[in-house]
Write an enzyme that holds these catalytic residues in place. Sequence first.
Site, PDB file in Angstrom:
ATOM      1  CG  HIS A 124      -1.997  -1.107   1.074  1.00  0.00           C
ATOM      2  ND1 HIS A 124      -2.722  -1.593   2.130  1.00  0.00           N
ATOM      3  CD2 HIS A 124      -2.415  -1.819  -0.006  1.00  0.00           C
ATOM      4  CE1 HIS A 124      -3.541  -2.551   1.719  1.00  0.00           C
ATOM      5  NE2 HIS A 124      -3.371  -2.721   0.428  1.00  0.00           N
ATOM      6  CB  CYS A 153       3.621  20.327  -7.407  1.00  0.00           C
ATOM      7  SG  CYS A 153       4.952  20.038  -8.581  1.00  0.00           S
TER       8      CYS A 153
HETATM    9  P1  NAD Z   1      -6.821  -3.872  10.441  1.00  0.00           P
HETATM   10  O1  NAD Z   1      -6.928  -2.675  11.320  1.00  0.00           O
HETATM   11  O2  NAD Z   1      -7.957  -4.178   9.557  1.00  0.00           O
HETATM   12  O3  NAD Z   1      -6.589  -5.162  11.342  1.00  0.00           O
HETATM   13  C1  NAD Z   1      -5.579  -5.216  12.298  1.00  0.00           C
HETATM   14  C2  NAD Z   1      -5.618  -6.593  12.931  1.00  0.00           C
HETATM   15  O4  NAD Z   1      -4.491  -6.718  13.771  1.00  0.00           O
HETATM   16  C3  NAD Z   1      -6.855  -6.844  13.784  1.00  0.00           C
HETATM   17  O5  NAD Z   1      -7.410  -8.092  13.417  1.00  0.00           O
HETATM   18  C4  NAD Z   1      -6.326  -6.865  15.226  1.00  0.00           C
HETATM   19  O6  NAD Z   1      -6.992  -7.819  16.017  1.00  0.00           O
HETATM   20  C5  NAD Z   1      -4.893  -7.267  15.017  1.00  0.00           C
HETATM   21  N1  NAD Z   1      -3.959  -6.729  16.003  1.00  0.00           N
HETATM   22  C6  NAD Z   1      -3.889  -5.473  16.494  1.00  0.00           C
HETATM   23  N2  NAD Z   1      -2.847  -5.340  17.312  1.00  0.00           N
HETATM   24  C7  NAD Z   1      -2.245  -6.559  17.356  1.00  0.00           C
HETATM   25  C8  NAD Z   1      -1.101  -7.063  18.022  1.00  0.00           C
HETATM   26  N3  NAD Z   1      -0.369  -6.305  18.826  1.00  0.00           N
HETATM   27  N4  NAD Z   1      -0.776  -8.373  17.818  1.00  0.00           N
HETATM   28  C9  NAD Z   1      -1.513  -9.168  17.021  1.00  0.00           C
HETATM   29  N5  NAD Z   1      -2.609  -8.735  16.357  1.00  0.00           N
HETATM   30  C10 NAD Z   1      -2.955  -7.444  16.528  1.00  0.00           C
HETATM   31  O7  NAD Z   1      -5.451  -3.741   9.631  1.00  0.00           O
HETATM   32  P2  NAD Z   1      -5.064  -4.325   8.191  1.00  0.00           P
HETATM   33  O8  NAD Z   1      -5.549  -5.702   8.043  1.00  0.00           O
HETATM   34  O9  NAD Z   1      -3.634  -4.021   8.002  1.00  0.00           O
HETATM   35  O10 NAD Z   1      -5.905  -3.442   7.165  1.00  0.00           O
HETATM   36  C11 NAD Z   1      -6.047  -2.047   7.338  1.00  0.00           C
HETATM   37  C12 NAD Z   1      -5.465  -1.172   6.246  1.00  0.00           C
HETATM   38  O11 NAD Z   1      -5.073   0.028   6.884  1.00  0.00           O
HETATM   39  C13 NAD Z   1      -4.242  -1.677   5.577  1.00  0.00           C
HETATM   40  O12 NAD Z   1      -4.430  -1.433   4.230  1.00  0.00           O
HETATM   41  C14 NAD Z   1      -3.095  -0.787   6.077  1.00  0.00           C
HETATM   42  O13 NAD Z   1      -2.382  -0.292   4.961  1.00  0.00           O
HETATM   43  C15 NAD Z   1      -3.754   0.429   6.658  1.00  0.00           C
HETATM   44  N6  NAD Z   1      -3.179   0.909   7.929  1.00  0.00           N
HETATM   45  C16 NAD Z   1      -1.828   0.977   8.085  1.00  0.00           C
HETATM   46  C17 NAD Z   1      -1.285   1.414   9.283  1.00  0.00           C
HETATM   47  C18 NAD Z   1       0.214   1.469   9.426  1.00  0.00           C
HETATM   48  O14 NAD Z   1       0.928   1.644   8.433  1.00  0.00           O
HETATM   49  N7  NAD Z   1       0.755   1.275  10.640  1.00  0.00           N
HETATM   50  C19 NAD Z   1      -2.122   1.793  10.331  1.00  0.00           C
HETATM   51  C20 NAD Z   1      -3.514   1.733  10.129  1.00  0.00           C
HETATM   52  C21 NAD Z   1      -4.026   1.279   8.917  1.00  0.00           C
END
Ligand code: NAD
Length: 239
Positions: free
Chosen positions: A122, A151
């Site tokens: 992503h 820009c």
């Molecule tokens: P999601 O929020 O849909 O799911 C996160 C999952 O991780 C949940 O099922 C939750 O139970 C689990 N989880 C949370 N903390 C945890 C831990 N410490 N240990 C184990 N499991 C844990 O996230 P997704 O599936 O990545 O999809 C969301 C979209 O949002 C993605 O496309 C992503 O690019 C984006 N996103 C990215 C970030 C980032 O870059 N850090 C943050 C938020 C969203």
Amino acid sequence: MQDNIAVLRQWIAGSDNIVFFGGAGVSTESGIPDFRSTDGLYRQEYKYPPETILSHTFFERDPEEFFRFYRAKLIPDKSVRPNAAHRRLAGLEREGKLRAVITQNIDGLHQAAGSRRVIELHGSIHRCRCAKCGRPCPEEAVNTGEGVPRCPCGGVLRPDVVLYEEPLAERDITDAVNFIRAADVLIVGGTSLAVYPAAGLLRYYEGRKLALVNMGATGYDESADLLIREKIGKVFSEV
Ligand code: NAD
């Protein structure tokens, strides 16, 4: 659960062809909220749901609101550091055991921990460009300040992240499929596996060592050979 962690430890010890596929849950222990946990962004009050604001249509229609949300919610503050999961994955790559990290995250924490082969499905908040002329620009121009960044050509500057309604890069899909298909051990973690097409890439796995490390239930729980419902940082600090 301890037994399951011991099994994962054995799988890791016996393989030099491990691939990791992860999502926002990998970074929650670093202090970055995910989307779907109880304190995730979907539960916070905003005028629109995150997937509306983070869509291509919304970016074009209301860039002001897009950047307000984006800077407030997706740009971590400077104190954020990789956690035990990021660090152990980088270590496994250095040891010649892990072939690639495939991530849906845009935060760059795997690279900050030292991982080198990272497929960012992503995109990344650390790469930015003009939406009109395509010229790259420094991330500060987009990620800091207020209002809509411009820009010199007059176009709107944007992060190189894949917004909803936008396609993933062909190259990333091909690379991810190749690593997953060839993997001996596939560890999937910190992802609800609700976002497509990324989640669909797991179908290319042909092995019998699919470990799913996730706090919440996913649509792939039944397909996992090993299911670990623990915090991913804790699990990786024990393997
Ligand atoms: P999601 O929020 O849909 O799911 C996160 C999952 O991780 C949940 O099922 C939750 O139970 C689990 N989880 C949370 N903390 C945890 C831990 N410490 N240990 C184990 N499991 C844990 O996230 P997704 O599936 O990545 O999809 C969301 C979209 O949002 C993605 O496309 C992503 O690019 C984006 N996103 C990215 C970030 C980032 O870059 N850090 C943050 C938020 C969203």
